[in-house]
Design an enzyme around this catalytic site. Structure first.
Site, PDB file in Angstrom:
ATOM      1  CD  GLU A   1      -2.494   3.979  -5.975  1.00  0.00           C
ATOM      2  OE1 GLU A   1      -2.293   3.283  -4.963  1.00  0.00           O
ATOM      3  OE2 GLU A   1      -2.315   5.201  -5.976  1.00  0.00           O
TER       4      GLU A   1
ATOM      5  CG  ASN B   1      -3.002   3.783   1.267  1.00  0.00           C
ATOM      6  OD1 ASN B   1      -4.116   3.905   1.779  1.00  0.00           O
ATOM      7  ND2 ASN B   1      -2.596   2.642   0.727  1.00  0.00           N
TER       8      ASN B   1
ATOM      9  CG  HIS C   1      -2.356  -0.341  -3.693  1.00  0.00           C
ATOM     10  ND1 HIS C   1      -2.590   0.967  -3.369  1.00  0.00           N
ATOM     11  CD2 HIS C   1      -2.778  -1.062  -2.624  1.00  0.00           C
ATOM     12  CE1 HIS C   1      -3.116   1.038  -2.167  1.00  0.00           C
ATOM     13  NE2 HIS C   1      -3.254  -0.183  -1.701  1.00  0.00           N
TER      14      HIS C   1
ATOM     15  CB  SER D   1      -0.854   0.047   1.273  1.00  0.00           C
ATOM     16  OG  SER D   1      -1.550  -1.134   1.448  1.00  0.00           O
TER      17      SER D   1
HETATM   18  P1  NAD Z   1      -3.216  -9.608   6.513  1.00  0.00           P
HETATM   19  O1  NAD Z   1      -2.502  -9.468   7.804  1.00  0.00           O
HETATM   20  O2  NAD Z   1      -4.680  -9.806   6.490  1.00  0.00           O
HETATM   21  O3  NAD Z   1      -2.572 -10.834   5.679  1.00  0.00           O
HETATM   22  C1  NAD Z   1      -1.185 -11.051   5.550  1.00  0.00           C
HETATM   23  C2  NAD Z   1      -0.931 -12.561   5.473  1.00  0.00           C
HETATM   24  O4  NAD Z   1       0.434 -12.791   5.162  1.00  0.00           O
HETATM   25  C3  NAD Z   1      -1.240 -13.302   6.779  1.00  0.00           C
HETATM   26  O5  NAD Z   1      -2.171 -14.326   6.488  1.00  0.00           O
HETATM   27  C4  NAD Z   1       0.114 -13.870   7.198  1.00  0.00           C
HETATM   28  O6  NAD Z   1       0.012 -15.144   7.817  1.00  0.00           O
HETATM   29  C5  NAD Z   1       0.836 -13.950   5.883  1.00  0.00           C
HETATM   30  N1  NAD Z   1       2.293 -13.933   5.970  1.00  0.00           N
HETATM   31  C6  NAD Z   1       3.081 -13.212   6.811  1.00  0.00           C
HETATM   32  N2  NAD Z   1       4.375 -13.446   6.511  1.00  0.00           N
HETATM   33  C7  NAD Z   1       4.401 -14.311   5.474  1.00  0.00           C
HETATM   34  C8  NAD Z   1       5.434 -14.922   4.735  1.00  0.00           C
HETATM   35  N3  NAD Z   1       6.718 -14.671   4.977  1.00  0.00           N
HETATM   36  N4  NAD Z   1       5.098 -15.794   3.752  1.00  0.00           N
HETATM   37  C9  NAD Z   1       3.798 -16.070   3.488  1.00  0.00           C
HETATM   38  N5  NAD Z   1       2.761 -15.506   4.164  1.00  0.00           N
HETATM   39  C10 NAD Z   1       3.073 -14.643   5.137  1.00  0.00           C
HETATM   40  O7  NAD Z   1      -2.783  -8.334   5.649  1.00  0.00           O
HETATM   41  P2  NAD Z   1      -3.571  -7.684   4.399  1.00  0.00           P
HETATM   42  O8  NAD Z   1      -4.530  -6.685   4.888  1.00  0.00           O
HETATM   43  O9  NAD Z   1      -4.003  -8.770   3.483  1.00  0.00           O
HETATM   44  O10 NAD Z   1      -2.363  -6.859   3.739  1.00  0.00           O
HETATM   45  C11 NAD Z   1      -1.407  -7.489   2.902  1.00  0.00           C
HETATM   46  C12 NAD Z   1      -0.765  -6.439   2.029  1.00  0.00           C
HETATM   47  O11 NAD Z   1      -1.778  -5.814   1.239  1.00  0.00           O
HETATM   48  C13 NAD Z   1      -0.077  -5.321   2.811  1.00  0.00           C
HETATM   49  O12 NAD Z   1       1.060  -4.910   2.095  1.00  0.00           O
HETATM   50  C14 NAD Z   1      -1.114  -4.214   2.829  1.00  0.00           C
HETATM   51  O13 NAD Z   1      -0.559  -2.939   2.976  1.00  0.00           O
HETATM   52  C15 NAD Z   1      -1.729  -4.415   1.447  1.00  0.00           C
HETATM   53  N6  NAD Z   1      -3.090  -3.884   1.291  1.00  0.00           N
HETATM   54  C16 NAD Z   1      -4.018  -4.033   2.275  1.00  0.00           C
HETATM   55  C17 NAD Z   1      -5.299  -3.506   2.087  1.00  0.00           C
HETATM   56  C18 NAD Z   1      -6.371  -3.680   3.138  1.00  0.00           C
HETATM   57  O14 NAD Z   1      -7.420  -3.018   3.028  1.00  0.00           O
HETATM   58  N7  NAD Z   1      -6.186  -4.547   4.120  1.00  0.00           N
HETATM   59  C19 NAD Z   1      -5.624  -2.859   0.889  1.00  0.00           C
HETATM   60  C20 NAD Z   1      -4.661  -2.766  -0.116  1.00  0.00           C
HETATM   61  C21 NAD Z   1      -3.390  -3.278   0.100  1.00  0.00           C
END
Ligand code: NAD
Length: 294
Positions: free
Chosen positions: A161, A199, A149, A128
């Site tokens: 994005e 963001n 993104h 993000s």
């Molecule tokens: P989340 O915490 O829900 O999920 C992350 C997952 O990654 C978890 O299930 C965790 O077990 C896993 N994980 C951690 N380390 C790992 C590794 N080394 N190998 C494999 N799996 C691993 O997080 P999220 O909200 O899905 O966010 C993930 C990414 O997406 C981040 O970079 C975040 O900034 C981005 N993002 C999030 C949103 C949102 O609204 N939540 C929106 C756009 C982008």
């Protein structure tokens, strides 16, 4: 749809099966791609498959998908407890937490597998806010590295994005753009600065809403009500923060704060306190509001 709409990309490796990873995997299998979905946590992987099945089931209920198409889509989804299982994929999409070192380690590990993905396979991060240029520099394919993104919830949100790092090649940008279009998304290309466009604009608003709450300006429903009724936002900033995840919001604010070295991005202490307490929003059942747990 029964097969990949994109002849050069049939199988996509998705790393991280949390909020975003499972949504991205759902969108991909829905549109005919095969997916290898990897997460460190077997529990999260199992939950992701259930959520994807439920998500596709809702599409069947709404008449947008046939039952047999749902079954075919689910048959294209493979979970992987080990990163090694991503060796044969044609495209990699990373969605692990918003922490530079975690993401960098995923890409470095992928490239040092006994059988790494082919050199021409594009690596994309769903970050993000983290620098695509800096992540790309961790790999041997900086020109084949791009930001994709997606927005939450992925199956419903149109925007992707597409973020170019300093060395991202036009071919890589095109491949990511084509992939997004094939998922029915509307990609918008931006350059690599902390928080990109989305963001950089959104998080200061969410942060300011948390300051309003901390200073007692108004209660959460009032803060969200002002922004919904007065600004025509479909969700208030605190509701949206709960949906995004308060930990994710905090991580992004830290990236903005460190990236620009500007105090206007300093995370609100109340946000930090709530994350420290484990109140992460919808995913933990408690954030600015409370939610029944599925
Ligand atoms: P989340 O915490 O829900 O999920 C992350 C997952 O990654 C978890 O299930 C965790 O077990 C896993 N994980 C951690 N380390 C790992 C590794 N080394 N190998 C494999 N799996 C691993 O997080 P999220 O909200 O899905 O966010 C993930 C990414 O997406 C981040 O970079 C975040 O900034 C981005 N993002 C999030 C949103 C949102 O609204 N939540 C929106 C756009 C982008």
């Amino acid at each position: 749809m029964t097969e990949s709409p994109n002849p050069s990309i049939r199988t996509v490796g998705v790393v991280g099966a949390g909020t975003m990873g499972h949504g991205i995997a759902q969108a991909l299998v829905r549109q005919g791609y095969s997916v290898v979905l990897h997460d460190l946590s077997p529990k999260i992987l199992k939950g992701a498959v259930e959520k994807i099945a439920r998500g596709l089931g809702r599409e069947v209920e709404k008449g947008r998908l046939k039952e047999e198409e749902k079954s075919q889509a689910l048959s294209r989804l493979k979970t992987a407890a080990r990163l090694e299982e991503l060796a044969p994929v044609d495209f990699v999409l990373e969605a692990v937490p918003e922490i530079f070192e975690l993401k960098a380690e995923v890409f470095r590990s992928l490239e040092t597998l006994p059988q790494p993905p082919r050199a021409e396979v594009v690596f994309a991060s769903n970050t993000s806010s983290i620098s695509i240029t800096q992540l790309a520099a961790q790999t041997r394919r900086p020109s084949g590295f791009v930001g994709m993104h997606f927005f939450n919830p992925v199956p419903a949100m149109k925007l992707v994005e597409i973020v170019s790092g300093l060395e991202t090649s036009p071919e890589t940008v095109q491949a990511a753009t084509d992939l997004a279009v094939s998922l029915g998304k509307s990609p918008i290309r931006v350059n690599d600065y902390p928080g990109f466009v989305s963001n950089r604009v959104l998080m200061p608003m969410i942060n300011e809403a948390v300051f309003c709450l901390m200073e007692g300006v108004a209660e959460p429903r009032a803060i969200d009500g002002v922004m919904k009724l007065g600004m025509n936002h479909p969700m208030g900033p605190l509701e949206l923060a709960d949906l995004i995840g308060l930990d994710v919001c905090l991580d992004i604010l830290k990236v903005l704060h460190e990236g620009f070295r500007d105090s206007k991005y300093r995370p609100c202490p109340l946000l930090e306190k709530m994350v420290n307490a484990g109140w992460l929003g919808r995913k933990t059942g408690r954030g600015f509001y409370t939610y029944p747990q599925a």
